[in-house]
Design a protein around this motif. Structure first.
Motif, short mmCIF file in Angstrom:
data_model
loop_
_atom_site.label_atom_id
_atom_site.label_comp_id
_atom_site.label_asym_id
_atom_site.label_seq_id
_atom_site.Cartn_x
_atom_site.Cartn_y
_atom_site.Cartn_z
N ASP A 40 30.65 30.60 47.70
CA ASP A 40 30.46 29.30 48.36
C ASP A 40 31.56 28.31 48.01
O ASP A 40 31.40 27.12 48.26
N ILE A 41 32.68 28.77 47.45
CA ILE A 41 33.80 27.88 47.18
C ILE A 41 34.98 28.29 48.05
O ILE A 41 35.09 29.46 48.44
N GLY A 46 40.24 33.82 49.77
CA GLY A 46 41.40 34.59 49.37
C GLY A 46 41.13 35.57 48.25
O GLY A 46 42.07 36.20 47.76
N ALA A 47 39.88 35.71 47.85
CA ALA A 47 39.53 36.63 46.76
C ALA A 47 39.40 38.05 47.29
O ALA A 47 39.23 38.28 48.49
N PRO A 48 39.49 39.06 46.41
CA PRO A 48 39.22 40.43 46.84
C PRO A 48 37.85 40.54 47.49
O PRO A 48 36.94 39.77 47.19
N ALA A 49 37.72 41.50 48.39
CA ALA A 49 36.46 41.65 49.13
C ALA A 49 35.31 42.00 48.20
O ALA A 49 35.47 42.73 47.22
N PRO A 287 46.23 29.29 36.59
CA PRO A 287 45.40 28.36 37.37
C PRO A 287 45.95 28.14 38.78
O PRO A 287 47.15 27.95 38.98
N VAL A 288 45.02 28.20 39.74
CA VAL A 288 45.41 27.98 41.14
C VAL A 288 44.52 26.96 41.82
O VAL A 288 44.76 26.60 42.97
N SER A 289 43.49 26.49 41.13
CA SER A 289 42.50 25.63 41.77
C SER A 289 41.99 24.59 40.78
O SER A 289 41.93 24.84 39.57
#
Length: 468
Positions: A40-41, A46-49, A287-289
């Motif tokens: 829910d973010i 863009g995360a792995p499935a 860190p990306v977020s």
């Protein structure tokens, strides 16, 4: 027991009612989807499935991955030990896995005892991933609790409940800065099913946040240095606490500085400096977020903002003694106290995936009423969501965030629980370099201590005959 106005007027026990309890718990972790990131973010896109766990098990065999012993019922006083009270008939790929048992006490109250924290692999495979390990199971579980109640020979309607068996709690007396109670209360305030607080109480709304930060000194060295005894931000030092509890203008700047240091994602971005110094939902090795770090709930944040402005009840009493048992709580307040007592010792730290429960708990669709999980009708099958669970499906109107069945809350968690507990610690440098605190931020220190003071060290530290 409630009257027609919805007021609690009596506890129903074997003394004044005939109660038949029914509990149905299950473990569905191995048959559910992998955990990669909270779905829910925004970063989930863009995360792995989130593919199926144990994807090589064919559809017709996947039921063997679910540990489901079926429901158990119990009634009367001091019932225990019988085979029909044990959840020991569920299997994982043909191997029996006990999930606990039910009992009653001398008053006929339900007692649920969960599993023992045991995990295993049927193929003796190594557990390599922090959350997804095929062929593994544990004895975590959850499910609905219902009751059939007769008072004076007449059946009365009963609201159902839910029980969750979580991993062990290695620091039982500590609470995190943002508890599951805080998070769920904010869900209901945001949804309009609970009113926001009319006034801000220093004792109820502000002091718990400050105290929990300080109390984490016992499980993380960086927090001990900053917020612990003798630290720069030790809010509980008597003189400091008296100033924080004073709404007058003399201490306005102090209150303002503390509130301004609480993390605001839009303002602070990737900075690790604001409080609380805990990892968040989208923590990654680089860190990306902004969700690399945890925030307070909006309700907590608004209460602190009012406190900073001096708009709060100065109700702090340093000699006040809280209730020592449930019997000391006024009867009308006991049901809410039971909810709060259970949920305050669960974490709402990083849902990556979490300690006891995960990110679905912050969605109002999961509840039939405040603090009441919405039950899926028995015998109603859940839809097939396909080989991959996408954020769109997970959050959809026919997705898994509505009616819940046995095992549906804990299936989002890591399997086995030990891999997540062991991997999530503290002090990852994560691109900040060694110039930043090597002990902070941290994952879940209130449940999984990063550092501990041994009893021998403690005795030495408090020995007045030793130099400081």
């Amino acid at each position: 027991g409630y009257n027609a106005a919805g007021e609690a007027v009596a506890e129903l026990t074997a003394d004044n009612a005939d109660i038949r309890w029914t509990v149905h718990v299950a473990n569905k972790k191995a048959a559910w989807y992998q955990f990669q990131l909270a779905l829910d973010i925004p970063e989930a896109a863009g995360a792995p499935a989130s593919a199926l766990r144990n994807a090589k098990v064919p559809p017709e065999e996947r039921g063997r991955l679910v540990i489901d012993p079926g429901p158990r019922s119990i009634r009367g006083r001091d019932r225990a030990g019988r085979p029909e009270y044990r959840f020991d008939t569920g299997c994982f790929l043909g191997r029996p896995v006990p999930l606990g048992e039910v009992r009653t006490d001398g008053a006929g109250r339900l007692v649920f005892l969960g599993g023992h924290g045991v995990s295993a692999s049927v193929e003796h495979a190594q557990a390599m991933h922090f959350a997804n390990n095929d062929g593994w199971h544990d004895d975590i579980c959850d499910g609905p609790v219902t009751a059939h109640v007769r008072v004076g020979g007449r059946s009365v309607p009963v609201e159902p409940a839910w029980v969750v068996v979580a991993p062990p709690n290695f620091a039982p007396e500590l609470k995190s800065v943002r508890t599951m109670y805080d998070l769920m209360r904010d869900v209901f305030v945001s949804a309009g099913t609970l009113p926001p607080p009319d006034t801000v109480s220093f004792t109820r709304d502000v002091l718990p946040v400050l105290r929990r930060l300080c109390d984490l000194q016992w499980v993380n060295r960086g927090i001990a240095t900053l917020f612990g005894h003798g630290g720069r931000e030790h809010f509980l030092a008597p003189g400091r606490l008296a100033r924080l509890a004073d709404p007058g203008p003399r201490n306005a700047e102090l209150r303002q500085q503390i509130w301004a240091t609480m993390r605001d994602l839009d303002r602070d971005g990737l900075s690790p400096v604001p409080w609380p110094p805990l990892y968040g939902d989208s923590m990654s090795v680089r860190p990306v977020s902004a969700r690399q770090h945890l925030t307070l709930t909006p309700t907590q944040y608004r209460s602190l903002a009012r406190w900073a402005a001096g708009d709060f009840d100065a109700d702090h009493d340093p000699v006040a003694v809280p209730p020592g048992s449930l019997d000391e709580v006024p009867l009308p307040q006991r049901p809410a106290m039971l909810d709060r007592a259970a949920l305050s010792f669960c974490l709402a730290d990083a849902f990556h995936p979490g300690c006891e429960l995960s990110w679905p708990m912050r969605h109002s669709t999961l509840y039939a009423a405040p603090f009441r999980v919405r039950h899926r009708a028995p015998g109603t099958p859940e839809p097939d969501y396909g080989s991959v669970l996408t954020p769109q499906t997970a959050l959809g109107v026919d997705g898994p965030l509505y009616g819940q069945g046995p095992g549906d809350l804990t299936r989002w968690m890591a399997v086995p629980w030990q891999t997540d507990t062991a991997r999530c610690r503290s002090g990852y440098y994560l691109g900040y370099g060694p110039r930043y605190d090597p002990y902070l931020p941290t994952f879940w220190p209130a449940r999984v201590p990063n550092h501990v003071l041994t009893e021998q060290d403690y005795e030495e530290a408090v020995d007045p005959g030793r130099p400081a």
